[in-house]
Write an enzyme that holds these catalytic residues in place. Structure first.
Site, mmCIF file in Angstrom:
data_model
loop_
_atom_site.group_PDB
_atom_site.id
_atom_site.type_symbol
_atom_site.label_atom_id
_atom_site.label_comp_id
_atom_site.label_asym_id
_atom_site.label_seq_id
_atom_site.Cartn_x
_atom_site.Cartn_y
_atom_site.Cartn_z
ATOM 1 N N ASP A 45 -2.653 -2.052 0.983
ATOM 2 C CA ASP A 45 -2.591 -1.226 -0.221
ATOM 3 C C ASP A 45 -2.097 -2.145 -1.334
ATOM 4 O OD1 ASP A 45 -3.301 0.922 1.315
ATOM 5 O OD2 ASP A 45 -1.342 1.879 1.301
ATOM 6 N N ASP A 69 -7.887 11.542 2.110
ATOM 7 C CA ASP A 69 -6.416 11.588 2.085
ATOM 8 C C ASP A 69 -5.946 13.024 2.272
ATOM 9 O OD1 ASP A 69 -6.036 8.778 1.317
ATOM 10 O OD2 ASP A 69 -6.866 9.358 -0.607
HETATM 11 O O1 1PR Z 1 -9.221 7.735 -5.134
HETATM 12 O O2 1PR Z 1 -11.232 6.292 -5.034
HETATM 13 O O3 1PR Z 1 -9.289 5.686 -6.464
HETATM 14 O O4 1PR Z 1 -9.166 5.530 -4.002
HETATM 15 C C1 1PR Z 1 -7.799 5.304 -3.892
HETATM 16 C C2 1PR Z 1 -7.535 4.752 -2.535
HETATM 17 O O5 1PR Z 1 -6.173 4.359 -2.484
HETATM 18 C C3 1PR Z 1 -7.763 5.755 -1.424
HETATM 19 O O6 1PR Z 1 -8.385 5.127 -0.343
HETATM 20 C C4 1PR Z 1 -6.353 6.189 -1.021
HETATM 21 O O7 1PR Z 1 -6.266 6.397 0.369
HETATM 22 C C5 1PR Z 1 -5.525 4.981 -1.419
HETATM 23 N N1 1PR Z 1 -4.176 5.343 -1.885
HETATM 24 C C6 1PR Z 1 -3.884 5.944 -3.037
HETATM 25 N N2 1PR Z 1 -2.539 6.066 -3.147
HETATM 26 C C7 1PR Z 1 -2.009 5.533 -2.046
HETATM 27 C C8 1PR Z 1 -0.583 5.449 -1.742
HETATM 28 O O8 1PR Z 1 -0.176 5.013 -0.657
HETATM 29 N N3 1PR Z 1 0.261 5.856 -2.675
HETATM 30 N N4 1PR Z 1 -2.902 4.475 -0.065
HETATM 31 C C9 1PR Z 1 -3.038 5.071 -1.234
HETATM 32 C C10 1PR Z 1 -3.317 5.028 1.019
HETATM 33 C C11 1PR Z 1 -3.232 4.898 3.186
HETATM 34 C C12 1PR Z 1 -3.640 4.008 4.221
HETATM 35 C C13 1PR Z 1 -2.478 3.285 4.792
HETATM 36 C C14 1PR Z 1 -2.416 3.924 6.135
HETATM 37 C C15 1PR Z 1 -1.748 3.128 7.169
HETATM 38 N N5 1PR Z 1 -2.972 4.207 1.993
HETATM 39 O O9 1PR Z 1 -4.771 3.303 4.050
HETATM 40 O O10 1PR Z 1 -2.723 1.959 4.716
HETATM 41 O O11 1PR Z 1 -1.815 5.212 6.001
HETATM 42 O O12 1PR Z 1 -0.400 2.978 6.885
HETATM 43 P P1 1PR Z 1 0.647 2.851 8.060
HETATM 44 O O13 1PR Z 1 -0.011 2.095 9.147
HETATM 45 O O14 1PR Z 1 1.770 2.071 7.460
HETATM 46 O O15 1PR Z 1 1.041 4.240 8.447
HETATM 47 P P2 1PR Z 1 -9.755 6.374 -5.220
#
Ligand code: 1PR
Length: 588
Positions: free
Chosen positions: A285, A443
């Site tokens: 991320d 999500d």
């Molecule tokens: O909506 O097209 O702009 O895409 C935004 C992207 O960014 C989406 O894929 C969304 O999942 C991601 N995103 C947005 N905000 C966050 C955040 O964390 N605040 N990250 C975010 C999402 C989730 C996972 C993470 C896993 C594994 N990250 O990909 O890496 O949950 O984590 P873990 O193993 O530590 O539990 P758009």
């Protein structure tokens, strides 16, 4: 890669600029005419004269007809110490010392370009004259008589057989995405190091071995049926898999083609690889911190700020370095999610494009990038389509793009109207680059219910009751990084985006994200049973057992983790070692 519906005649063999300023509407020329339904005129194979090449020994001629991303192939060739000369005229093919043809896009448009430019005839002559040739993916399929992809469409006609679509009715997910084993049928030289290793495939169409083409077939792969994984006759080679994305073993295939005298490590052995491996994906991320640096961060249920007085964005390292490390550690794919892309214009985020460019120079497994893929109008009133945004990501080195928020809106609209407008980012990008290049990132947040009838969305009976003893739940989709809940469930969205052209689903879970307590098995089972495209389980991995659990209890094709890898709590190789012990096939 299949599915590209554009092929720029004028961009044929031009070196694509990777600078943002080069991205203008005219940089993408879309042939909107329908693909050929009728068979193309067959190609005459009259012998053309091959003049002696003046090319030096380290030069590789590359046939890039401008239909998609061949940056990875270029990077791999350069990594191996060779220079690239692009084909500009049919004569360049005939004069090539060695020719690589990384076919991208759809069969019909590729044949259209090759025929119109005279390249088809030159290619046939070059191969018939036994000159060193390596076709990759569509570069293999085009050698056959014809393809059913938007067809029938005639191919180069060198190898008997028709290229057809995988059959998904027997439970095999299409596209065929991932690391698969080969059965090497004859000495192919370039496959000498493959033995017990997996190689990376991504395709929906394949050619089948038969008595008519057996003299060409050098290896097959089993995915439901046996299909042709590679061909070899004399100096002509072609592979259905992507050597440029198959890690070290893929680089060895390229090296053996480029330098046939190079010594490999070993001869083929009966290997451990036997079928499609479950993938282990490292996710980064990425966002800009308060100092303006692009950093890898990690949230707890999507909250990425430290709970200190300074409230800083958590900084877990530099994106290019970490991606390179995960490649070396054995990650089967690396994903970058630009998590603030929903509010910042991603093409304004040049550092993110730079990250992709640098990463793709040294990381030879698939790279996915997501965040902010949508239509956008900047402060000057300039409109950018989501296709332009995605194209720039592909040009910068991405193999797949991932769409989050915009796919939710598209899914909602589709469910409401039942009409595929063709205008959503998902539809546009999958039409042009093929659905195997489009991931939808979901999500969802779990919402507990007393009764399954409390909502109009698909509910499940939960394994662990909710805080007030609730026995049911639905999974509400969110947008903008979990900030806004939407009136659509993960189940409904997954089915809708599959119909709209998604090739894969990245299934996150806000409740589990960063908790280290394991994947949400209920959710992953629900979605992986509902769709026939691959599902990547994400969020919650905290121990190696969580990976085996998700593969045993659900139909997930891959499992993604972030926090445990960033914090070095569990190395990728420990995850793979554990999966092997549990009898789950992985790439080693
Ligand atoms: O909506 O097209 O702009 O895409 C935004 C992207 O960014 C989406 O894929 C969304 O999942 C991601 N995103 C947005 N905000 C966050 C955040 O964390 N605040 N990250 C975010 C999402 C989730 C996972 C993470 C896993 C594994 N990250 O990909 O890496 O949950 O984590 P873990 O193993 O530590 O539990 P758009």
């Amino acid at each position: 890669m299949e599915g590209v519906r554009y092929a720029s005649f004028t961009s044929f063999a031009t070196t694509k600029s990777s600078s943002f300023s080069a991205l203008s509407p005219s940089s993408i020329i879309i042939l909107r005419q329908k693909p050929h339904k009728k068979a193309l005129k067959s190609i005459s194979h009259r012998n053309l004269v091959i003049s002696a090449s003046s090319a030096s020994n380290s030069v590789v001629t590359l046939l890039d007809y401008g239909a998609g991303n061949v940056r990875s192939v270029r990077n791999a060739i350069r990594y191996l110490g060779f220079e690239i000369e692009d084909v500009r005229t049919p004569k360049d093919i005939l004069n090539a010392e060695r020719l690589i043809f990384p076919g991208v896009g759809a069969f019909a448009s590729a044949m259209d370009v090759l025929t119109k430019t005279g390249m088809a005839e030159a290619l046939c002559t070059y191969i018939k004259n036994d000159r060193p040739f390596l076709g990759i993916c569509l570069g293999l399929q085009l050698l056959f008589e014809s393809s059913e992809e938007n067809g029938p469409v005639n191919g180069l006609g060198l190898i008997p057989s028709v290229v057809g679509r995988f059959n998904s009715s027997n439970g095999f997910r299409v596209p065929h995405i991932g690391w698969n084993a080969l059965q090497v049928a004859k000495d192919s030289e370039i496959l000498d190091d493959i033995g017990d290793h997996h190689v990376y495939f991504v395709h929906s169409y394949r050619a089948m071995p038969s008595d008519d083409n057996k003299e060409w077939v050098s290896s097959t792969c089993n995915y439901g049926d046996d299909f042709i994984a590679s061909i070899r006759r004399g100096n002509a080679h072609a592979v259905q898999f992507h050597p440029e994305k198959s890690g070290d073993v893929g680089l060895s295939v390229l090296r053996r083609f480029l330098n046939p005298k190079s010594q490999g490590t070993k001869k083929p052995t009966q290997g451990k690889a036997s079928k499609l491996a479950k993938r282990v994906i490292a996710c980064l991320d990425v966002r800009t911190n308060d100092k303006g640096d692009l950093v890898v961060t990690k949230g707890d249920q999507y909250d990425v700020r430290e709970h200190t007085k300074e409230n800083e964005v958590r900084n877990l390292g530099k994106p290019v370095e970490l991606a390179g490390q995960y490649y070396k550690d054995g990650a089967d794919e690396v994903s970058f999610l630009n998590i603030t892309g929903f509010r910042d214009f991603p093409l304004g985020d040049l550092p993110m494009l730079e990250v992709l460019r640098h990463t793709s120079e040294n990381v030879f497994v698939p790279l996915t990038v997501g965040g902010g893929i949508r239509d956008f109008t900047d402060a000057n009133g300039r409109h950018y389509s989501s296709l332009e945004v995605a194209s720039e990501y592909f040009r910068s080195g991405a193999d797949k793009i991932s769409i989050g928020s915009d796919a939710v809106y598209a899914g909602e609209e589709y469910i409401k109207t039942k009409v595929k407008t063709g205008n959503s980012s998902l539809e546009q990008i999958s039409r042009v680059y093929g659905n195997q290049a489009v991931v939808v990132s979901i999500d969802p947040r779990r919402v507990y219910l007393k009764s399954p009838n409390d909502v109009q969305f698909k509910t499940i009976s939960v394994t662990k009751p909710g805080p007030s003893g609730e026995e049911y739940a639905w999974y509400q989709c969110t947008v903008n990084g979990g900030r806004e809940g939407r009136p659509i469930g993960a189940y409904e969205l997954a089915k809708a985006v599959e119909e709209l052209g998604a090739g894969e689903i990245l299934l996150n879970c806000i409740d589990c994200d960063g908790q280290g307590k394991g994947f949400d098995i209920d959710l992953i089972k629900l979605i992986s049973d509902a769709v026939s495209i691959p599902v990547i389980a994400s969020s919650g991995a905290g121990a190696v057992e969580h990976f085996s659990e998700v593969f045993v209890k659900t139909n997930a094709s891959a499992a993604l983790a972030a926090g445990i890898f960033h914090r070095k709590e569990v190395p990728i190789q420990s995850v793979k070692g554990h999966l092997l012990e549990e009898g789950i096939e992985v790439r080693i």
